[in-house]
Design an enzyme around this catalytic site. Structure first.
Site, mmCIF file in Angstrom:
data_model
loop_
_atom_site.group_PDB
_atom_site.id
_atom_site.type_symbol
_atom_site.label_atom_id
_atom_site.label_comp_id
_atom_site.label_asym_id
_atom_site.label_seq_id
_atom_site.Cartn_x
_atom_site.Cartn_y
_atom_site.Cartn_z
ATOM 1 N N HIS A 30 0.823 -1.211 0.000
ATOM 2 C CA HIS A 30 0.000 0.000 0.000
ATOM 3 C C HIS A 30 0.860 1.265 0.000
ATOM 4 O O HIS A 30 0.447 2.293 -0.549
ATOM 5 C CB HIS A 30 -0.901 0.024 1.229
ATOM 6 C CG HIS A 30 -2.137 -0.818 1.106
ATOM 7 N ND1 HIS A 30 -3.290 -0.378 0.493
ATOM 8 C CD2 HIS A 30 -2.393 -2.075 1.539
ATOM 9 C CE1 HIS A 30 -4.220 -1.314 0.548
ATOM 10 N NE2 HIS A 30 -3.696 -2.366 1.181
ATOM 11 N N ASP A 74 -7.682 -1.505 -1.318
ATOM 12 C CA ASP A 74 -8.650 -2.407 -0.701
ATOM 13 C C ASP A 74 -10.031 -1.916 -1.124
ATOM 14 O O ASP A 74 -10.389 -0.751 -0.871
ATOM 15 C CB ASP A 74 -8.552 -2.367 0.824
ATOM 16 C CG ASP A 74 -7.247 -2.949 1.342
ATOM 17 O OD1 ASP A 74 -6.554 -3.659 0.590
ATOM 18 O OD2 ASP A 74 -6.925 -2.695 2.530
ATOM 19 N N GLU A 107 -6.854 -12.177 1.206
ATOM 20 C CA GLU A 107 -7.817 -11.097 1.424
ATOM 21 C C GLU A 107 -8.572 -10.801 0.127
ATOM 22 O O GLU A 107 -7.986 -10.297 -0.823
ATOM 23 C CB GLU A 107 -7.092 -9.833 1.904
ATOM 24 C CG GLU A 107 -6.341 -10.039 3.217
ATOM 25 C CD GLU A 107 -5.484 -8.843 3.611
ATOM 26 O OE1 GLU A 107 -5.066 -8.788 4.775
ATOM 27 O OE2 GLU A 107 -5.246 -7.955 2.751
ATOM 28 N N HIS A 155 -8.149 -7.121 -1.401
ATOM 29 C CA HIS A 155 -6.827 -6.527 -1.612
ATOM 30 C C HIS A 155 -6.328 -6.759 -3.034
ATOM 31 O O HIS A 155 -6.237 -7.898 -3.494
ATOM 32 C CB HIS A 155 -5.848 -7.152 -0.601
ATOM 33 C CG HIS A 155 -4.429 -6.685 -0.724
ATOM 34 N ND1 HIS A 155 -3.834 -5.866 0.205
ATOM 35 C CD2 HIS A 155 -3.482 -6.940 -1.653
ATOM 36 C CE1 HIS A 155 -2.574 -5.637 -0.158
ATOM 37 N NE2 HIS A 155 -2.350 -6.279 -1.292
#
Length: 265
Positions: free
Chosen positions: A146, A153, A235, A238
């Site tokens: 990130h 996300d 995830e 993500h």
């Protein structure tokens, strides 16, 4: 020139110089070259930046988030804008929860993980996971993608959805692993868990979330792949831009976009 006027002029000059000498990213609304506010690129994309508030797995605003803004590389923002256009034709919209993440925020997560006393949000975000194992299990990273500005996300909501006003108090905690309708209502189509559900059910291909949620996860994954992003198997929310422009992370604070005072939708 009278002494008082001369003094006031000197003060104004000093203040102007102080602003000019600030690093570019420290000035409100100014970003390093190659990064943009998603709001500027596409104001129709819903933003619910969780780490700027208290409804997240830590339970408070995270260091570096001075404003609830999504900042991304120009390439990532352009890709999301194109995807938003395709979703709009189907009555849907993207919702983003986190974008660029300052390194100081990553360090904040690390310090929090080492404090066994801080478990205020466990009942919702990691009801079955030991918080001290979150880094080892791959839910958090010492060096986050990130921070390079091309990771996001996100989920999908109906086009009619808009982020509700921030509540004065945190909503009652409900397990992120609970079925839709029982867990916190984030407005998304059913993805099987809530956002930032640090649990095995958050894994993209976990079949235990049911047929509808599995189909929605695969639909999101395929759409993001077509937009140039790769997914992260642990995830479902993500995604990292495959051809990201920056190799190193940033650590400037997130401040408000000049357009942030205008309605996003």
């Amino acid at each position: 020139m009278p002494h008082k006027e001369r003094r006031n002029m000197l003060i104004r000059i000093c203040l102007a110089l102080a602003v000019l000498l600030l690093p570019a990213a420290a000035r409100a609304g100014s970003l390093p070259k190659g990064l943009v506010y998603l709001r500027d690129a596409d104001p129709t994309i819903v933003q619910d930046i969780r780490y700027a508030g208290s409804h997240n797995f830590v339970g408070r605003p995270i260091k570096g988030y001075l404003a609830a803004e999504c900042i991304l590389s120009e390439a990532a923002a352009k890709a999301l804008k194109a995807m938003q256009g395709k979703l709009a034709a189907k009555g849907l919209s993207l919702i983003v929860w986190d974008c660029y993440r300052p390194k100081r925020a990553v360090d904040d997560f690390l310090r929090w993980s080492r404090d066994p006393a801080r478990t205020e949000m466990k009942a919702e975000f990691y009801p079955r996971t030991d918080k001290q194992s979150l880094f080892a299990l791959g839910y958090l990273a010492v060096r986050s993608a990130h921070s390079r500005g091309s990771t996001v996300d996100l989920g999908i909501v109906p086009s009619s959805f808009s982020t509700p006003p921030t509540p004065a108090a945190l909503p009652p905690l409900k397990p992120c692993t609970a079925p839709k309708g029982e867990r916190f209502e984030d407005g998304t189509i059913d993805f099987g868990t809530g956002y930032d559900c640090l649990d095995v059910l958050g894994s993209t291909s976990n079949p235990r979330v049911g047929a509808v949620a599995s189909a929605n996860r695969q639909m999101l994954k395929a759409a993001m792949r077509d937009a140039g992003f790769r997914s992260y198997f642990r995830e479902w929310w993500h995604f990292e831009l495959a051809n990201e422009p920056f190799n190193n992370g940033f650590d400037f604070e997130i401040t408000a976009s000049p357009l942030s005072e205008k309605p996003a939708r």
